[in-house]
Design a protein around this motif. Structure first.
Motif: not given
Length: 221
Positions: A143-167
């Protein structure tokens, strides 16, 4: 003052060649196929795609009432559909390499900690109409790594382009028998991602087939 775009909002632009792959598909359009069968020569000209469900089992209670079962990651796509991280496999690229690449691009997946392998395969489908093969994987992380992935997804290359947000999926049913998981299932899902989700929840023993059937049958009051 508003300025008109050079490309009308009704245009697909450079997405036109692949937009049909993301449409919601009927269960009659796809059939289950074995992972090994997808390498048969008759599928050599088929487009390949790979997606992955990242999850972490947990026993926490939401509001002290509802069993959360697991944290499961999906995403809001650029087209308004809900889907899993992943995408099309490039020519000459093997499936697991393509899935790992897409996860890095879309959610900043840490390949030093986790890597999608063939052993994480859940199910594959073929769509003869679209000449498309869909591979689906699932990987459990702490779970700790899962939560870290959620946070790090905001700085992903495709965030705000192909990906609009994590659900994060609500895997519980609330007091009216509809809100929660049954309501979530009424969303618009890309391709057959809803079926991939349901198959994975059963296969990974997060929910039972009977629980999912009840959720599918539930109606809003």
């Amino acid at each position: 003052m508003f300025r008109m775009s050079n490309i009308d909002d009704g245009s697909w632009g450079h997405l036109a060649d692949t937009e049909h792959f993301g449409r919601k598909t009927s269960s009659s359009d796809v059939r289950v196929i074995s992972y090994n069968e997808t390498t048969h020569p008759k599928y050599v000209n088929y487009t390949k795609a790979g997606h992955c469900m990242i999850y972490s089992k947990q026993n926490e209670k939401m509001f002290g009432l509802y069993d959360t079962r697991a944290a499961v990651l999906m995403q809001m796509r650029f087209d308004g559909y809900i889907g899993f991280p992943g995408g099309l496999i490039d020519d000459g690229e093997n499936t697991v390499s393509g899935v790992n690449r897409e996860l890095v691009e879309e959610i900043n997946f840490d390949l030093e900690k986790f890597t999608i392998k063939e052993e994480h395969h859940v199910i594959s489908h073929v769509n003869e109409k679209l000449k498309l093969i869909l591979h689906f994987f699932a990987i459990e992380v702490p779970l700790q790594d899962f939560e870290e992935m959620e946070k790090k997804s905001l700085s992903a290359h495709d965030y705000g382009n192909e990906v609009m947000g994590i659900v994060r999926i609500p895997l519980y049913t609330m007091g009216d028998g509809f809100r929660g998981f049954p309501a979530f299932l009424t969303n618009a899902f890309a391709g057959n991602s809803r079926e991939q989700l349901l198959q994975s929840l059963i296969q990974r023993q997060i929910m039972t087939k009977e629980e999912i059937e009840r959720a599918l049958e539930a109606k809003a009051i």
